[in-house]
Write a protein that holds these residues in place. Structure first.
Motif, PDB file in Angstrom:
ATOM      1  N   UNK A 196      21.393 -30.468 -34.678  1.00  0.00           N
ATOM      2  CA  UNK A 196      22.540 -30.913 -35.484  1.00  0.00           C
ATOM      3  C   UNK A 196      22.244 -32.259 -36.134  1.00  0.00           C
ATOM      4  N   UNK A 197      21.676 -33.178 -35.374  1.00  0.00           N
ATOM      5  CA  UNK A 197      21.395 -34.509 -35.932  1.00  0.00           C
ATOM      6  C   UNK A 197      20.307 -34.456 -37.003  1.00  0.00           C
ATOM      7  N   UNK A 198      19.315 -33.595 -36.823  1.00  0.00           N
ATOM      8  CA  UNK A 198      18.282 -33.440 -37.854  1.00  0.00           C
ATOM      9  C   UNK A 198      18.855 -32.788 -39.111  1.00  0.00           C
ATOM     10  N   UNK A 199      19.741 -31.808 -38.946  1.00  0.00           N
ATOM     11  CA  UNK A 199      20.375 -31.169 -40.104  1.00  0.00           C
ATOM     12  C   UNK A 199      21.221 -32.191 -40.860  1.00  0.00           C
ATOM     13  N   UNK A 200      21.923 -33.031 -40.132  1.00  0.00           N
ATOM     14  CA  UNK A 200      22.741 -34.078 -40.759  1.00  0.00           C
ATOM     15  C   UNK A 200      21.858 -35.068 -41.508  1.00  0.00           C
ATOM     16  N   UNK A 201      20.783 -35.508 -40.868  1.00  0.00           N
ATOM     17  CA  UNK A 201      19.862 -36.462 -41.508  1.00  0.00           C
ATOM     18  C   UNK A 201      19.206 -35.855 -42.745  1.00  0.00           C
ATOM     19  N   UNK A 202      19.008 -34.529 -42.739  1.00  0.00           N
ATOM     20  CA  UNK A 202      18.401 -33.843 -43.886  1.00  0.00           C
ATOM     21  C   UNK A 202      19.408 -33.619 -45.010  1.00  0.00           C
ATOM     22  N   UNK A 203      20.661 -33.975 -44.774  1.00  0.00           N
ATOM     23  CA  UNK A 203      21.685 -33.833 -45.799  1.00  0.00           C
ATOM     24  C   UNK A 203      22.174 -32.412 -45.995  1.00  0.00           C
ATOM     25  N   UNK A 204      21.997 -31.559 -44.978  1.00  0.00           N
ATOM     26  CA  UNK A 204      22.458 -30.182 -45.105  1.00  0.00           C
ATOM     27  C   UNK A 204      23.981 -30.133 -45.090  1.00  0.00           C
ATOM     28  N   UNK A 205      24.535 -29.057 -45.639  1.00  0.00           N
ATOM     29  CA  UNK A 205      25.979 -28.959 -45.858  1.00  0.00           C
ATOM     30  C   UNK A 205      26.791 -28.969 -44.569  1.00  0.00           C
ATOM     31  N   UNK A 206      26.276 -28.388 -43.503  1.00  0.00           N
ATOM     32  CA  UNK A 206      27.037 -28.377 -42.264  1.00  0.00           C
ATOM     33  C   UNK A 206      26.302 -27.671 -41.153  1.00  0.00           C
ATOM     34  N   UNK A 207      26.674 -27.993 -39.928  1.00  0.00           N
ATOM     35  CA  UNK A 207      26.086 -27.377 -38.745  1.00  0.00           C
ATOM     36  C   UNK A 207      27.159 -27.277 -37.672  1.00  0.00           C
TER      37      UNK A 207
END
Length: 107
Positions: A31-42
């Motif tokens: 989740x934190x990597x997805x957030x840091x990558x700027x993905x839309x949501x997790x």
């Protein structure tokens, strides 16, 4: 519903509740990597029962040991953004199941 559907990709990663990356739960790291990558949501969903490659059933029922329950991490974004994120999964050395599904995002 307002607006047209937008095509995207859903990344689903199944890991065990006790899976870790440097002392941090694997699902949290994802989740934190997805957030840091700027993905839309997790989103992380905790399973109440399941089994995987080792064919051992894990359950949260009272009379069973609630260990290593299945955790599902769902991440949705545009296909190119999800595919650009996939190398991060390899870096984590995931042993869980990883799936990609086309989706239509309504909102």
């Amino acid at each position: 519903m307002a607006g047209a559907a937008v095509k995207g990709l859903r990344l689903t990663v199944l890991v065990g509740e006790d899976d870790r990356w440097r002392h941090r739960p694997m699902y949290t790291e994802l989740v934190h990597r997805a957030h840091a990558a700027g993905l839309a949501g997790a989103t992380v969903l905790r399973g109440v029962e399941g089994f995987g490659t080792h064919s051992r059933i894990h359950t949260d029922r009272l009379l069973s040991l609630a260990e290593e329950l299945p955790m599902m991490v769902l991440i949705v974004d545009a296909e190119e953004r999800i595919r650009a994120f996939l190398p991060q999964l390899a870096e984590l050395g995931l042993e869980g199941l990883v799936m990609l599904d086309p989706v239509e995002v309504i909102r």
